[in-house]
Design a protein around this motif. Structure first.
Motif, PDB file in Angstrom:
ATOM      1  N   ALA A   1      23.115  42.629  -9.704  1.00 40.62           N
ATOM      2  CA  ALA A   1      23.082  41.989 -11.026  1.00 40.62           C
ATOM      3  C   ALA A   1      22.725  42.989 -12.124  1.00 40.62           C
ATOM      4  N   SER A   2      21.877  43.956 -11.791  1.00 34.69           N
ATOM      5  CA  SER A   2      21.458  44.936 -12.792  1.00 34.69           C
ATOM      6  C   SER A   2      22.602  45.851 -13.237  1.00 34.69           C
ATOM      7  N   ARG A   3      23.696  45.906 -12.423  1.00 33.60           N
ATOM      8  CA  ARG A   3      24.809  46.796 -12.753  1.00 33.60           C
ATOM      9  C   ARG A   3      26.050  46.034 -13.216  1.00 33.60           C
ATOM     10  N   THR A   4      25.980  44.728 -13.249  1.00 35.56           N
ATOM     11  CA  THR A   4      27.163  43.936 -13.594  1.00 35.56           C
ATOM     12  C   THR A   4      27.673  44.272 -14.991  1.00 35.56           C
ATOM     13  N   LYS A   5      26.769  44.380 -15.951  1.00 33.27           N
ATOM     14  CA  LYS A   5      27.192  44.661 -17.319  1.00 33.27           C
ATOM     15  C   LYS A   5      27.803  46.050 -17.449  1.00 33.27           C
ATOM     16  N   ASP A   6      27.424  46.962 -16.560  1.00 35.41           N
ATOM     17  CA  ASP A   6      27.944  48.330 -16.646  1.00 35.41           C
ATOM     18  C   ASP A   6      29.323  48.468 -16.018  1.00 35.41           C
TER      19      ASP A   6
ATOM     20  N   PRO B   1      32.411  47.153 -16.452  1.00 36.98           N
ATOM     21  CA  PRO B   1      33.576  47.476 -17.314  1.00 36.98           C
ATOM     22  C   PRO B   1      33.533  48.894 -17.873  1.00 36.98           C
TER      23      PRO B   1
ATOM     24  N   ARG C   1      28.369  53.918  -9.249  1.00 37.72           N
ATOM     25  CA  ARG C   1      29.045  53.094 -10.259  1.00 37.72           C
ATOM     26  C   ARG C   1      30.563  53.299 -10.205  1.00 37.72           C
TER      27      ARG C   1
END
Length: 205
Positions: free
Chosen positions: A31-36, A38, A64
């Motif tokens: 979840a901590s990397r979801t925004k990254d 895209p 990533r």
């Protein structure tokens, strides 16, 4: 104008959906990397097109980028291969050996699973090679979630092109995006290097 290639069949598209769901389970994005995600897709796209000098350092080393590849580039590559693979004459006999260069997360075996269900019944031995271990491991997890055909044997080996091409007796040699991702040659011309590489691939058959 009609398409040169027939679009993937409904069964193939359903198999692609099965693969994409397996990717979600096998390569989860915290979840901590979801925004990254895209932005990782954007950065990896730039690396593979406009910033190619940086490819001397394997992009798989960054988690990533592995996530970006698995969740964006892998589905797209499987889909486009699913237009081409049904059109190829692949008279593979039982116990045929297949060498897949630059396999990454086993993109081409996954595409064959989707687009060529006739090959699922064949006893095939895939030797999947890449310069990094992490994408190969990711591909094995995807196949584990998907359910690898009992007739297929997947052997994953970390190797560069020189080591991977040190063999013979293969019924098929594939190189999905290898030629596209080669860094600029240090000596000679690009055409000469590509011709030499293809010659070595032919000698492996």
């Amino acid at each position: 104008m009609k398409n040169l290639l027939a679009p993937p069949s409904p069964a193939c598209l359903q198999s692609q959906e099965d693969v994409f769901r397996a990717v979600l389970r096998a390569v989860p994005v915290p979840a901590s990397r979801t925004k990254d995600l895209p932005f990782a897709v954007r950065d990896l796209s730039r690396l593979l097109t406009r910033e190619r000098e940086a490819l001397r350092t394997p992009y798989w080393a960054a988690p990533r980028f592995l996530a970006a590849y698995a969740h964006f580039f892998l589905p797209w590559n499987i889909h486009r291969l699913s237009w081409v693979l049904p059109e190829l004459d692949l008279p593979l006999a039982d116990d045929a050996r297949i060498l897949d260069l630059g396999s990454g997360p086993l993109t081409l075996p996954l595409a064959l699973w989707c687009a060529r269900p006739d090959l699922r019944r064949k006893r095939l031995h895939f030797l999947c090679t890449d310069t990094a271990q992490s994408p190969l491991d990711a591909g094995k997890r995807i196949f584990a979630e998907l359910g690898l055909p009992e007739t297929w044997r997947l052997e994953c080996r970390r190797a560069n092109l020189d080591a991977a091409l040190d063999g013979s007796g293969f019924a098929l040699v594939t190189a999905g995006n290898v030629l596209n991702e080669l860094p600029p040659p240090r000596h000679g011309t690009e055409d000469r290097r590509i011709a030499g590489l293809i010659g070595r691939m032919i000698r492996c058959l």
